[in-house]
Scaffold this active site. Structure first.
Site, short mmCIF file in Angstrom:
data_model
loop_
_atom_site.label_atom_id
_atom_site.label_comp_id
_atom_site.label_asym_id
_atom_site.label_seq_id
_atom_site.Cartn_x
_atom_site.Cartn_y
_atom_site.Cartn_z
N GLU A 156 83.44 -9.60 111.04
CA GLU A 156 82.92 -8.30 110.64
C GLU A 156 81.40 -8.32 110.65
OE1 GLU A 156 86.33 -7.00 107.35
OE2 GLU A 156 84.32 -7.60 106.68
N HIS B 213 88.69 -3.61 101.36
CA HIS B 213 87.66 -3.47 100.33
C HIS B 213 88.30 -3.16 98.98
CE1 HIS B 213 83.27 -3.50 99.67
NE2 HIS B 213 83.61 -2.86 98.56
N HIS C 12 82.28 -12.35 107.39
CA HIS C 12 81.29 -11.27 107.57
C HIS C 12 79.90 -11.87 107.46
CE1 HIS C 12 80.21 -6.81 106.61
NE2 HIS C 12 79.17 -7.43 107.14
#
Length: 238
Positions: free
Chosen positions: A70, A190, A43
């Site tokens: 991401e 997450h 990410h």
């Protein structure tokens, strides 16, 4: 079986703390795949505080499983993804100063924007996933964006499960049922961990992939990457 994609952002954070190349991000990516991980997630953020944009191109040749990038689809990120051409891009509406991702897309409000971005990725044969809260209306509206998958934002589940509140799974299970009916693939991520992943997986029909970084890296500090990844794979098969 639900696939395990390992987010290696925290490895880059540790590397950057000393300004050198230890731990080596490329070697870690090779190793976690060797140990059984079925994907690598990164990410990159605009300030490059962990993953650097250059890391993307260093990692691309060594990711032999699934490469998932991401990020918030700002122009710089879109350009990066189109150059790297990963197997999957996951769109996350995080602010530039966010410590970590903290909310999913409002797929109604941002439908037109998401449609435009997703259509560009799909023209380049890149599978798309969008980060959403466990809200049935957001899942339903995601269909109109043209996305291939949704990624359920699981922080609330993780927090409540830690308190013993197993009912926290219910909105996620409902959203999964809706996604399955609509033909949307389901990812999740997450704060998923060895403590909560089995219950989550067993209650989410059609769960294709989980992306786990912070917890897995933290667990590996004690048990090592190989053992921890094997434990995840065992739980995801159950």
């Amino acid at each position: 079986m639900t696939k395990l994609s390992v987010n290696i952002n925290k490895v880059a954070t540790l590397r950057n703390a000393r300004g050198g190349d230890v731990p080596n991000l490329v070697q870690v990516a090779k190793d976690v795949q060797k140990f059984g991980a079925q994907g690598i997630t990164i990410h990159p953020r605009p300030d490059e505080r962990h993953i650097r944009y250059s890391d993307v191109f260093d990692l691309k040749p060594v990711v032999t499983t699934e490469f998932n990038i991401e990020g918030n689809p700002i122009p710089k990120f879109i350009e990066l993804v189109l150059k790297a051409k990963p197997e999957q891009v996951t769109l996350v509406p995080d602010a530039e100063d966010a410590i970590t991702s903290n909310a999913g897309w409002n797929t109604k409000k941002h439908k037109d924007f998401l449609q435009e971005v997703i259509s560009e990725f799909k023209r380049n044969n890149i599978r798309t996933s969008i980060f959403v809260d466990p809200d049935p209306e957001m899942v339903k509206a995601a269909l109109a964006t043209g996305t291939d998958r949704i990624e359920l934002y699981t922080e609330d589940y993780a927090k409540e499960y830690e308190k013993g509140n197993t009912a926290a799974i219910e909105p996620y299970a409902l959203c999964a049922e809706i996604a399955n009916e609509l033909g949307l693939g389901i990812n999740a991520g997450h704060d998923l961990s060895l403590k909560n992943i089995e219950f989550f997986k067993n209650n989410i029909p059609g769960l294709l992939e989980v992306s786990i970084g912070h917890a897995l890296i933290s667990e590996a500090l004690y048990e090592g990457f190989e053992k921890v990844i094997q434990e995840y794979l065992k739980l995801l098969k159950s």
